[in-house]
Motif scaffolding. Structure first.
Motif, PDB file in Angstrom:
ATOM      1  N   VAL A 291      87.005  28.859  44.225  1.00 49.62           N
ATOM      2  CA  VAL A 291      85.701  28.778  43.571  1.00 49.62           C
ATOM      3  C   VAL A 291      85.853  28.051  42.244  1.00 49.62           C
ATOM      4  O   VAL A 291      86.791  28.304  41.487  1.00 49.62           O
ATOM      5  CB  VAL A 291      85.108  30.184  43.338  1.00 49.62           C
ATOM      6  N   GLN A 292      84.912  27.149  41.968  1.00 51.15           N
ATOM      7  CA  GLN A 292      84.944  26.408  40.721  1.00 51.15           C
ATOM      8  C   GLN A 292      84.257  27.222  39.624  1.00 51.15           C
ATOM      9  O   GLN A 292      83.219  27.834  39.842  1.00 51.15           O
ATOM     10  CB  GLN A 292      84.237  25.059  40.886  1.00 51.15           C
ATOM     11  N   ILE A 293      84.882  27.241  38.425  1.00 48.71           N
ATOM     12  CA  ILE A 293      84.350  27.973  37.274  1.00 48.71           C
ATOM     13  C   ILE A 293      83.899  26.959  36.229  1.00 48.71           C
ATOM     14  O   ILE A 293      84.609  25.985  35.975  1.00 48.71           O
ATOM     15  CB  ILE A 293      85.426  28.911  36.696  1.00 48.71           C
ATOM     16  N   PRO A 294      82.709  27.126  35.603  1.00 53.25           N
ATOM     17  CA  PRO A 294      81.809  28.295  35.678  1.00 53.25           C
ATOM     18  C   PRO A 294      80.689  28.144  36.696  1.00 53.25           C
ATOM     19  O   PRO A 294      79.845  29.014  36.806  1.00 53.25           O
ATOM     20  CB  PRO A 294      81.249  28.344  34.265  1.00 53.25           C
ATOM     21  N   GLY A 295      80.644  27.042  37.425  1.00 53.32           N
ATOM     22  CA  GLY A 295      79.524  26.822  38.333  1.00 53.32           C
ATOM     23  C   GLY A 295      79.518  27.734  39.539  1.00 53.32           C
ATOM     24  O   GLY A 295      78.510  27.833  40.241  1.00 53.32           O
TER      25      GLY A 295
END
Length: 616
Positions: A291-295
């Protein structure tokens, strides 16, 4: 406008020495009805106690008490329930003392009066509770207004006349990065032994550590450096404290978190996470999601079935992710291990599955090369497992993982890469008695072997020049640490009883550009001449110190011998007297003669009865 002063009630158990400053008429208090807890006198001397010459100073004030307003006014039968709700809300923030929650009751209506007092263990917990619950919405009609108890006294003493604030001269604090400017280019490390926590310079030229700072009872469990080495955190029952400095460590901040167990700094040192509990996770079918952070955008996922155990290993630059998956076989009677390898920086994040040639091999250890593309695995079931090296790059650049080499039969159970890559320590810790092998992965050859008997821990310094091996209190004997060069040369040993921990101080990233670093690397010989000359001077100094030490020891020995000769000469006449006047001390001038002496010690007579009188 007229200002009215409202008297603030005080919890009964907190009166003690402050009874006069609260303007309480002592004549109206029934002293016989007051019962103090066992062993507690709140500073009140009894008649039979002797006054000491030095009066003790008791801590006064109410810095650990908060006052909560806008509580519901409830009848007597609901007071206990309301107190339970308040205790649940405020008990999550800190530890409320025994009898530390007091809710005043109106003497006529017997209803609560809409406010309460809460006493915490520390002022820090009280301040945190005030900050987090002021404005808390219990329901539509009741929004908490929370104040520190000490604020009442402070605000009542505010003068009506404005007084200009005192201007203080600016006093610069210590530069927290000053330790990076050490002229010798040394690194610092912290150790914990007995009740002391100590910070040292690693000084391999002098073949010993150089003490920077020592403090007793500095922490209650462990210490931890921040990500870039700017701060040192200590753990306490009330929470964590953060310290900074180069030669003098001053406390910079305290963070209230009762019974804190773990702590971690963000990579940029702007955030701190504290952790105080752990709940086990039961193995089951698992899904790995990237999962990409913060999106929070899900970039990649992989479903894993029949999972017994699952562990993740990130490469230091974030280029690769390895997921070690232990799966059950079809019979569910055994497990086998495989790896899911994610190529994070490549398009669509491809996933590659790696299985060992022998699926039944037990995976003992896994480690990525820092800032590199290689990883190492210790695998096998016997006392001498194998060590295999792999690369995420293949010779033909086809994007497939490739095996570089397998070393057979090594007594190792742990892998420790140098922070600059290339070199690795194959270590047999704890049950394998501290066997060490310093290995060059570029050349696929052993540089040196060594042993630190019963070693439990290994730590590389942040530059990759030195490594420390330690024996902690896991073992009762041989506690202490050794410092080694990157190629396996033992530099010095430091024995310390009750040794708990050793941590190198991290360094921030280099300010040099990659091009400048490459230039220095190419012209290393030119830059190293200065340091080689310094090393030679230190070597000569050490040789001179060794000669002086040997000379001093020889003089001490000669002095001891002369003292015994003098003592022997003083007793010469006494020895001559013991030899019946013979003057010589030389044994060869005498003949040994054996003399036997018989001595009668005792005689006893006894009449023995053989039963002849019965025969008559």
């Amino acid at each position: 406008m007229e200002t009215m002063e409202m008297p603030v009630p005080v919890p009964p158990h907190r009166l003690g020495n402050d009874i006069q400053q609260l303007n309480i008429d002592i004549s109206n208090v029934d002293l016989d009805s007051i019962q103090l807890p066992p062993g507690e006198d709140f500073g009140i001397k009894s008649d039979d106690e002797e006054e000491e010459e030095d009066s003790l100073e008791f801590e006064t004030g109410f810095g650990n008490i908060i006052v909560v307003y806008n509580l519901p006014v409830v009848p007597p039968e609901k007071c206990e329930k309301l107190e339970g709700v308040v205790r649940k809300i405020f008990g999550q923030i800190g530890t409320i003392r025994e009898r530390g929650l007091w809710m005043p009751i109106h003497p006529e209506t017997q209803k609560s009066q809409g406010y309460c007092f809460i006493e915490y263990n520390t002022p820090q917990e009280a301040q945190t509770a005030k900050d987090q619950t002021n404005g808390y919405k219990l329901d539509k009609s009741h929004i908490f207004a929370v104040n520190m108890f000490d604020d009442f006294d402070k605000y009542m003493k505010v003068s009506n006349e404005w007084i200009p604030p005192e201007t203080k001269a600016y006093t610069p604090g210590e530069n927290l990065q000053h330790w990076l400017t050490d002229e010798k280019g040394r690194d610092q490390f912290v150790i914990r032994a007995n009740t002391d926590t100590e910070v040292y310079w690693n000084d391999p030229r002098q073949l010993k550590p150089d003490l920077v700072y020592r403090r007793g009872y500095w922490t209650e469990s462990f210490v931890q450096w921040s990500s870039l080495g700017t701060y040192l955190a200590t753990m306490h029952r009330q929470g964590a404290a953060v310290w900074g400095g180069s030669t003098t460590f001053n406390r910079l901040m305290r963070f209230a978190h009762p019974q804190v167990k773990l702590i971690d700094f963000s990579p940029g040192e702007k955030f701190l996470v504290t952790y105080s509990s752990h709940e086990p996770i039961n193995p089951r079918d698992t899904q790995v999601s990237l999962v990409q952070i913060p999106g929070r955008e899900e970039l990649r996922q992989k479903n894993l079935f029949s999972v017994s155990d699952c562990k993740m290993y990130w490469q230091s630059n974030g280029d690769y992710l390895a997921v070690k998956v232990d799966r059950y076989t079809k019979t569910k009677k055994s497990t086998y291990t495989g790896f899911e390898l994610f190529r994070i920086k490549e398009r669509d994040i491809p996933i590659e599955v790696l299985e060992l040639e022998n699926k039944n091999d037990k995976i003992i250890a896994f480690a990525w090369e820092p800032k590199g593309h290689r990883f190492a695995i210790i695998h096998g079931d016997g006392p001498r497992p194998d060590v295999s090296f792999y690369s995420m790059r293949s010779p033909n650049n086809v994007g497939r993982v490739s095996k570089l080499a397998t070393i057979k039969g090594k007594q190792a159970n742990s892998l420790y890469w140098s922070p600059i890559g290339r070199f690795i320590i194959l270590a047999g810790l704890k049950t394998l008695n501290g066997l060490l092998e310093f290995y060059n992965v570029d050349e696929l050859e052993t540089m040196a072997t060594g042993e630190h008997f019963m070693a439990t821990d290994i730590e590389w310094d942040p530059t990759g020049r030195y490594a420390a091996t330690a024996v902690t209190t896991v073992h009762e004997m041989e506690n202490g640490f050794n410092i080694w060069s990157f190629n396996g040369k033992l530099l010095y040993r430091i024995p310390r009883d009750h040794f708990y921990q050793l941590l190198w101080r991290p360094r921030p990233p280099s300010l040099l550009s990659p091009e400048k670093e490459e230039e220095i690397s190419k012209n290393l010989r030119k830059y190293s001449k200065k340091y080689e000359a310094e090393d030679q001077d230190v070597s000569l100094l050490l040789s001179e110190q060794d000669r002086e030490k040997r000379k001093r020891l020889q003089e001490e020995w000669q002095g001891w011998v002369n003292e015994w000769k003098r003592f022997r000469e003083e007793e010469k006449l006494y020895r001559q007297e013991l030899r019946d006047g013979e003057p010589s001390d030389e044994e060869e001038e005498y003949e040994a003669e054996e003399v036997e002496v018989e001595e009668l010690l005792d005689v006893a007579e006894e009449i023995a009865s053989f039963g002849f009188e019965q025969m008559d």
